[in-house]
Motif scaffolding. Structure first.
Motif, PDB file in Angstrom:
ATOM      1  N   GLU A 100       3.094 -13.764  -9.100  1.00  0.00           N
ATOM      2  CA  GLU A 100       1.978 -13.550 -10.026  1.00  0.00           C
ATOM      3  C   GLU A 100       0.701 -13.220  -9.267  1.00  0.00           C
ATOM      4  OE1 GLU A 100       3.257 -16.396 -13.798  1.00  0.00           O
ATOM      5  OE2 GLU A 100       2.240 -17.268 -12.055  1.00  0.00           O
ATOM      6  N   SER A 101       0.472 -13.897  -8.143  1.00  0.00           N
ATOM      7  CA  SER A 101      -0.728 -13.613  -7.348  1.00  0.00           C
ATOM      8  C   SER A 101      -0.681 -12.195  -6.785  1.00  0.00           C
ATOM      9  CB  SER A 101      -0.856 -14.630  -6.205  1.00  0.00           C
ATOM     10  OG  SER A 101      -1.232 -15.893  -6.689  1.00  0.00           O
ATOM     11  N   LEU A 102       0.460 -11.786  -6.285  1.00  0.00           N
ATOM     12  CA  LEU A 102       0.594 -10.439  -5.731  1.00  0.00           C
ATOM     13  C   LEU A 102       0.477  -9.388  -6.822  1.00  0.00           C
ATOM     14  CD1 LEU A 102       3.466 -11.069  -3.157  1.00  0.00           C
ATOM     15  CD2 LEU A 102       1.049 -10.659  -2.642  1.00  0.00           C
ATOM     16  N   GLN A 103       1.008  -9.662  -7.997  1.00  0.00           N
ATOM     17  CA  GLN A 103       0.870  -8.729  -9.112  1.00  0.00           C
ATOM     18  C   GLN A 103      -0.601  -8.542  -9.465  1.00  0.00           C
ATOM     19  OE1 GLN A 103       3.343 -10.732 -11.996  1.00  0.00           O
ATOM     20  NE2 GLN A 103       5.134  -9.453 -11.550  1.00  0.00           N
ATOM     21  N   GLY A 104      -1.330  -9.645  -9.561  1.00  0.00           N
ATOM     22  CA  GLY A 104      -2.751  -9.556  -9.875  1.00  0.00           C
ATOM     23  C   GLY A 104      -3.539  -8.869  -8.784  1.00  0.00           C
ATOM     24  N   PHE A 105      -3.175  -9.132  -7.531  1.00  0.00           N
ATOM     25  CA  PHE A 105      -3.884  -8.512  -6.404  1.00  0.00           C
ATOM     26  C   PHE A 105      -3.734  -6.999  -6.442  1.00  0.00           C
ATOM     27  CE2 PHE A 105      -3.938  -6.940  -2.000  1.00  0.00           C
ATOM     28  CZ  PHE A 105      -5.210  -7.338  -1.633  1.00  0.00           C
ATOM     29  N   TYR A 106      -2.508  -6.525  -6.585  1.00  0.00           N
ATOM     30  CA  TYR A 106      -2.300  -5.079  -6.594  1.00  0.00           C
ATOM     31  C   TYR A 106      -2.816  -4.433  -7.879  1.00  0.00           C
ATOM     32  CZ  TYR A 106       0.382  -5.266  -2.286  1.00  0.00           C
ATOM     33  OH  TYR A 106       0.756  -5.426  -0.966  1.00  0.00           O
ATOM     34  N   ARG A 107      -2.775  -5.168  -8.975  1.00  0.00           N
ATOM     35  CA  ARG A 107      -3.276  -4.601 -10.226  1.00  0.00           C
ATOM     36  C   ARG A 107      -4.758  -4.289 -10.124  1.00  0.00           C
ATOM     37  NH1 ARG A 107      -1.215  -8.183 -13.639  1.00  0.00           N
ATOM     38  NH2 ARG A 107       0.731  -7.011 -13.569  1.00  0.00           N
ATOM     39  N   GLN A 108      -5.532  -5.218  -9.548  1.00  0.00           N
ATOM     40  CA  GLN A 108      -6.970  -4.969  -9.437  1.00  0.00           C
ATOM     41  C   GLN A 108      -7.281  -3.930  -8.363  1.00  0.00           C
ATOM     42  OE1 GLN A 108      -9.204  -6.179  -6.783  1.00  0.00           O
ATOM     43  NE2 GLN A 108      -7.488  -6.929  -5.550  1.00  0.00           N
TER      44      GLN A 108
END
Length: 238
Positions: A100-108
């Motif tokens: 979830e953290s990596l998803q949010g990081f790349y999304r932003q």
């Protein structure tokens, strides 16, 4: 220096004055024209007259809304940047799993690529500022990029079981970010070599999903170095 030119229209009485929205539209046109010209030509080679002409506005409007050319450039650069607090909140939450953290990081990080032509202008402006620095890029590093990096390092520490980061944790964070940066600043290379990878409405989402998987593998490799299993501790024959 901006010439003192009378604005296009005199101020109208309160009862017939144009809505505030007209002024906001004029300001937005100036920002968009400035972003395009600053990205293409750089700060030094772009004049306020060129920007006003491209925006269909009077030069005095730049003075009215932004003060001067430097103020307009600062506003244009700020338009291309995001609030670091909002960006960090997308990936640094104590209850997030690593995925979830990596998803949010790349999304932003990849969000600008979802904005079409304006995103391309933003990226060009960033690259131009790095090549011909005015000081705004260093400020962006200190005010946005560094806090986001440190937040990612904190996320990695939590998932690696580290009380404090070491140099390898910082290297890992830079490497994770570098995969997205390559997609952003090296977009023309990707389009030239493998254009299909950027074709389609969901192209960026596909990149995001893959980058998350790649980054997870990198974190797992770092975890194995920190906490080797008996099998991994056996010297390799290669």
């Amino acid at each position: 220096m901006i010439d003192k030119i009378t604005p296009d229209l005199p101020r109208a009485p309160d009862d017939v004055r144009k809505p505030r929205a007209d002024g906001e539209q004029s300001r937005e046109r100036l920002l968009l024209a400035a972003m395009r010209l600053f990205a293409e030509q750089g700060y030094a080679k772009t004049s306020t007259r060129e920007i006003a002409l491209a925006a269909g506005a009077n030069v005095a409007a730049i003075s009215y809304y932004f003060g001067d050319k430097a103020g307009l450039y600062s506003a244009t650069f700020a338009e291309a940047c995001t609030d670091p607090g909002d960006s960090i909140a997308m990936f640094d939450q104590p209850h997030f799993t690593l995925t979830e953290s990596l998803q949010g990081f790349y999304r932003q990080m990849l969000a600008p690529l979802q904005q079409g032509d304006e995103a391309e202008l933003m990226l060009r402006l960033w690259c131009r500022e790095m090549i011909e620095p005015t000081g705004l890029w260093l400020a962006e590093i200190d005010n946005s990029i560094k806090p986001e990096h440190l937040a990612l390092v904190g996320v990695l520490c939590r998932h690696l079981g580290l009380a404090a980061p070491d140099d390898d944790t910082h290297r890992l964070a830079h490497a994770i970010a570098a995969m997205a940066i390559q997609l952003m600043v090296g977009r023309d290379i990707i389009e030239r070599v493998t254009p299909r990878l950027l074709t389609g409405a969901d192209a960026i989402e596909q990149w995001e999903r893959r980058l998350v998987r790649y980054a997870r593998a990198m974190v797992e490799a770092e975890r194995e170095l920190l906490h080797p299993t008996p099998q991994s501790a056996t010297p390799s024959k290669d």
